[in-house]
Design a protein around this motif. Structure first.
Motif, PDB file in Angstrom:
ATOM      1  N   PHE A  31       0.993  -0.976   0.009  1.00  0.00           N
ATOM      2  CA  PHE A  31      -0.029  -0.027   0.300  1.00  0.00           C
ATOM      3  C   PHE A  31       0.815   1.390  -0.028  1.00  0.00           C
ATOM      4  CE2 PHE A  31       0.556  -1.291   4.417  1.00  0.00           C
ATOM      5  CZ  PHE A  31       0.739  -0.057   4.944  1.00  0.00           C
ATOM      6  N   ASP A  32       0.324   2.344  -0.580  1.00  0.00           N
ATOM      7  CA  ASP A  32       1.060   3.632  -0.550  1.00  0.00           C
ATOM      8  C   ASP A  32       0.499   4.543   0.774  1.00  0.00           C
ATOM      9  OD1 ASP A  32       2.197   5.944  -1.324  1.00  0.00           O
ATOM     10  OD2 ASP A  32       1.398   5.939  -3.376  1.00  0.00           O
ATOM     11  N   ARG A  33       1.704   4.614   1.496  1.00  0.00           N
ATOM     12  CA  ARG A  33       1.294   5.676   2.578  1.00  0.00           C
ATOM     13  C   ARG A  33       1.006   7.054   2.274  1.00  0.00           C
ATOM     14  NH1 ARG A  33       6.159   4.479   6.682  1.00  0.00           N
ATOM     15  NH2 ARG A  33       7.093   5.482   4.787  1.00  0.00           N
ATOM     16  N   ASP A  34       1.534   7.570   0.974  1.00  0.00           N
ATOM     17  CA  ASP A  34       1.314   8.755   0.635  1.00  0.00           C
ATOM     18  C   ASP A  34      -0.214   8.936   0.382  1.00  0.00           C
ATOM     19  OD1 ASP A  34       3.736   9.684   0.992  1.00  0.00           O
ATOM     20  OD2 ASP A  34       4.568   9.059  -0.868  1.00  0.00           O
ATOM     21  N   LEU A  35      -0.862   7.988  -0.002  1.00  0.00           N
ATOM     22  CA  LEU A  35      -2.314   8.121  -0.707  1.00  0.00           C
ATOM     23  C   LEU A  35      -3.264   7.814   0.673  1.00  0.00           C
ATOM     24  CD1 LEU A  35      -2.208   5.704  -3.782  1.00  0.00           C
ATOM     25  CD2 LEU A  35      -2.054   8.478  -3.630  1.00  0.00           C
ATOM     26  N   LEU A  36      -2.696   7.798   1.857  1.00  0.00           N
ATOM     27  CA  LEU A  36      -3.537   7.488   3.191  1.00  0.00           C
ATOM     28  C   LEU A  36      -3.468   8.925   4.140  1.00  0.00           C
ATOM     29  CD1 LEU A  36      -2.705   3.799   3.719  1.00  0.00           C
ATOM     30  CD2 LEU A  36      -4.731   4.560   2.606  1.00  0.00           C
ATOM     31  N   LYS A  37      -3.283   9.966   3.590  1.00  0.00           N
ATOM     32  CA  LYS A  37      -3.337  11.342   4.484  1.00  0.00           C
ATOM     33  C   LYS A  37      -4.470  11.236   5.246  1.00  0.00           C
ATOM     34  CE  LYS A  37       0.892  12.465   3.182  1.00  0.00           C
ATOM     35  NZ  LYS A  37       2.131  12.106   3.983  1.00  0.00           N
ATOM     36  N   GLY A  38      -5.726  11.021   4.732  1.00  0.00           N
ATOM     37  CA  GLY A  38      -6.862  11.329   5.324  1.00  0.00           C
ATOM     38  C   GLY A  38      -7.501  10.089   6.174  1.00  0.00           C
ATOM     39  N   TYR A  39      -6.664   9.116   6.437  1.00  0.00           N
ATOM     40  CA  TYR A  39      -6.872   7.838   7.065  1.00  0.00           C
ATOM     41  C   TYR A  39      -5.907   7.722   8.144  1.00  0.00           C
ATOM     42  CZ  TYR A  39      -9.339   6.273   2.893  1.00  0.00           C
ATOM     43  OH  TYR A  39     -10.250   6.121   1.790  1.00  0.00           O
ATOM     44  N   ARG A  40      -6.432   6.975   9.101  1.00  0.00           N
ATOM     45  CA  ARG A  40      -5.801   6.271  10.544  1.00  0.00           C
ATOM     46  C   ARG A  40      -6.059   5.032  10.679  1.00  0.00           C
ATOM     47  NH1 ARG A  40      -4.013   9.810  14.864  1.00  0.00           N
ATOM     48  NH2 ARG A  40      -3.598  11.942  14.074  1.00  0.00           N
ATOM     49  N   ILE A  41      -5.245   4.392  11.386  1.00  0.00           N
ATOM     50  CA  ILE A  41      -5.540   2.837  11.902  1.00  0.00           C
ATOM     51  C   ILE A  41      -5.787   2.739  13.356  1.00  0.00           C
ATOM     52  CG2 ILE A  41      -4.289   0.767  12.278  1.00  0.00           C
ATOM     53  CD1 ILE A  41      -4.902   0.879   9.450  1.00  0.00           C
ATOM     54  N   ILE A  42      -6.703   2.216  13.622  1.00  0.00           N
ATOM     55  CA  ILE A  42      -7.125   1.784  15.001  1.00  0.00           C
ATOM     56  C   ILE A  42      -6.108   1.001  15.904  1.00  0.00           C
ATOM     57  CG2 ILE A  42      -8.750   0.748  16.776  1.00  0.00           C
ATOM     58  CD1 ILE A  42      -9.919   3.272  15.464  1.00  0.00           C
ATOM     59  N   THR A  43      -5.554   1.609  17.116  1.00  0.00           N
ATOM     60  CA  THR A  43      -4.504   0.944  17.577  1.00  0.00           C
ATOM     61  C   THR A  43      -4.848   0.200  19.251  1.00  0.00           C
ATOM     62  OG1 THR A  43      -3.594   2.992  18.758  1.00  0.00           O
ATOM     63  CG2 THR A  43      -2.368   2.277  16.631  1.00  0.00           C
ATOM     64  N   GLY A  44      -6.308   0.540  19.360  1.00  0.00           N
ATOM     65  CA  GLY A  44      -6.649  -0.022  20.833  1.00  0.00           C
ATOM     66  C   GLY A  44      -7.362  -1.365  20.437  1.00  0.00           C
ATOM     67  N   THR A  45      -7.554  -2.161  21.309  1.00  0.00           N
ATOM     68  CA  THR A  45      -8.415  -3.319  21.345  1.00  0.00           C
ATOM     69  C   THR A  45      -9.559  -2.867  21.518  1.00  0.00           C
ATOM     70  OG1 THR A  45      -6.575  -4.518  21.864  1.00  0.00           O
ATOM     71  CG2 THR A  45      -8.530  -5.521  21.968  1.00  0.00           C
ATOM     72  N   ASN A  46     -10.632  -3.362  20.542  1.00  0.00           N
ATOM     73  CA  ASN A  46     -12.057  -2.962  20.645  1.00  0.00           C
ATOM     74  C   ASN A  46     -12.167  -1.663  21.063  1.00  0.00           C
ATOM     75  OD1 ASN A  46     -12.791  -5.510  19.752  1.00  0.00           O
ATOM     76  ND2 ASN A  46     -12.479  -6.311  21.891  1.00  0.00           N
ATOM     77  N   THR A  47     -11.851  -0.701  20.195  1.00  0.00           N
ATOM     78  CA  THR A  47     -11.984   0.743  20.507  1.00  0.00           C
ATOM     79  C   THR A  47     -13.568   1.072  20.000  1.00  0.00           C
ATOM     80  OG1 THR A  47      -9.781   1.444  19.935  1.00  0.00           O
ATOM     81  CG2 THR A  47     -11.358   3.065  19.765  1.00  0.00           C
ATOM     82  N   ASN A  48     -14.085   2.057  20.923  1.00  0.00           N
ATOM     83  CA  ASN A  48     -15.672   2.297  21.086  1.00  0.00           C
ATOM     84  C   ASN A  48     -15.645   3.302  19.768  1.00  0.00           C
ATOM     85  OD1 ASN A  48     -16.244   0.584  22.977  1.00  0.00           O
ATOM     86  ND2 ASN A  48     -16.053   2.096  24.634  1.00  0.00           N
ATOM     87  N   MET A  49     -16.628   3.053  18.904  1.00  0.00           N
ATOM     88  CA  MET A  49     -17.215   4.226  18.037  1.00  0.00           C
ATOM     89  C   MET A  49     -18.307   4.537  18.533  1.00  0.00           C
ATOM     90  SD  MET A  49     -17.455   4.304  13.792  1.00  0.00           S
ATOM     91  CE  MET A  49     -18.714   3.203  13.772  1.00  0.00           C
ATOM     92  N   ARG A  50     -18.532   5.983  18.850  1.00  0.00           N
ATOM     93  CA  ARG A  50     -19.595   6.728  19.569  1.00  0.00           C
ATOM     94  C   ARG A  50     -20.381   7.422  18.765  1.00  0.00           C
ATOM     95  NH1 ARG A  50     -19.591   5.802  25.095  1.00  0.00           N
ATOM     96  NH2 ARG A  50     -17.581   4.744  25.881  1.00  0.00           N
ATOM     97  N   GLU A  51     -21.731   7.779  18.973  1.00  0.00           N
ATOM     98  CA  GLU A  51     -22.704   8.659  18.388  1.00  0.00           C
ATOM     99  C   GLU A  51     -22.352  10.244  18.345  1.00  0.00           C
ATOM    100  OE1 GLU A  51     -26.482   8.061  20.086  1.00  0.00           O
ATOM    101  OE2 GLU A  51     -26.787   6.230  18.881  1.00  0.00           O
ATOM    102  N   LYS A  52     -21.590  10.510  19.430  1.00  0.00           N
ATOM    103  CA  LYS A  52     -21.248  11.932  19.662  1.00  0.00           C
ATOM    104  C   LYS A  52     -19.777  11.769  20.362  1.00  0.00           C
ATOM    105  CE  LYS A  52     -25.930  13.429  20.625  1.00  0.00           C
ATOM    106  NZ  LYS A  52     -26.726  13.767  21.528  1.00  0.00           N
ATOM    107  N   PRO A  53     -19.034  12.939  20.233  1.00  0.00           N
ATOM    108  CA  PRO A  53     -17.518  13.056  20.695  1.00  0.00           C
ATOM    109  C   PRO A  53     -17.504  13.159  22.314  1.00  0.00           C
ATOM    110  CG  PRO A  53     -18.179  15.033  19.680  1.00  0.00           C
ATOM    111  CD  PRO A  53     -19.472  14.298  19.647  1.00  0.00           C
ATOM    112  N   ASN A  54     -18.103  12.347  23.068  1.00  0.00           N
ATOM    113  CA  ASN A  54     -17.945  12.205  24.614  1.00  0.00           C
ATOM    114  C   ASN A  54     -18.205  10.819  24.980  1.00  0.00           C
ATOM    115  OD1 ASN A  54     -20.766  11.701  25.593  1.00  0.00           O
ATOM    116  ND2 ASN A  54     -21.127  13.649  24.495  1.00  0.00           N
ATOM    117  N   MET A  55     -17.758  10.625  26.173  1.00  0.00           N
ATOM    118  CA  MET A  55     -17.580   9.257  26.687  1.00  0.00           C
ATOM    119  C   MET A  55     -18.904   8.783  27.239  1.00  0.00           C
ATOM    120  SD  MET A  55     -14.496   8.168  26.440  1.00  0.00           S
ATOM    121  CE  MET A  55     -14.217   6.955  27.518  1.00  0.00           C
ATOM    122  N   LYS A  56     -19.862   9.647  27.323  1.00  0.00           N
ATOM    123  CA  LYS A  56     -21.095   9.101  27.839  1.00  0.00           C
ATOM    124  C   LYS A  56     -22.384   8.888  26.576  1.00  0.00           C
ATOM    125  CE  LYS A  56     -20.900  11.428  32.393  1.00  0.00           C
ATOM    126  NZ  LYS A  56     -21.263  12.368  33.297  1.00  0.00           N
TER     127      LYS A  56
END
Length: 105
Positions: A31-56
């Motif tokens: 893969f070409d890292r230069d083409l992945l500027k707007g992407y990231r990789i999850i590094t946490g195990t089972n990272t929560n994806m939430r409806e809003k930007p807060n822990m609650k």
């Protein structure tokens, strides 16, 4: 196969944060890292994806380590990222903590 799909496949086999970071630093050339500027990789195990930007906020899904996410926005304090991710063939949007992600250098 496009660059994002190739990257997703490449990270499917990782199981630890150190494996993710190692693959980002020393890619296999598939893969070409230069083409992945707007992407990231999850590094946490089972990272929560939430409806809003807060822990609650309600959890939409849990993202496994090595999941490729596309950044589409940021919270005011920049600690949360609004992301799009493919889950079971469907595109989902939600918020994840930046701490549990790594960008392509």
């Amino acid at each position: 196969m496009n660059n994002a799909e190739t990257t997703r496949k490449e990270f499917e086999s990782v199981s630890t944060e150190s494996e993710v970071r190692s693959l980002i630093r020393n890619p296999t050339g598939r893969f070409d890292r230069d083409l992945l500027k707007g992407y990231r990789i999850i590094t946490g195990t089972n990272t929560n994806m939430r409806e809003k930007p807060n822990m609650k906020s309600n959890i939409i899904d849990r993202l496994p380590i090595g999941t490729l996410i596309e950044i589409i926005g940021k919270s005011d304090n920049r600690s949360w990222l609004l992301v799009e991710v493919e889950i079971n063939g469907e595109i989902e949007q939600g918020w994840v903590l930046r701490t549990y992600t790594e960008y392509f250098k």
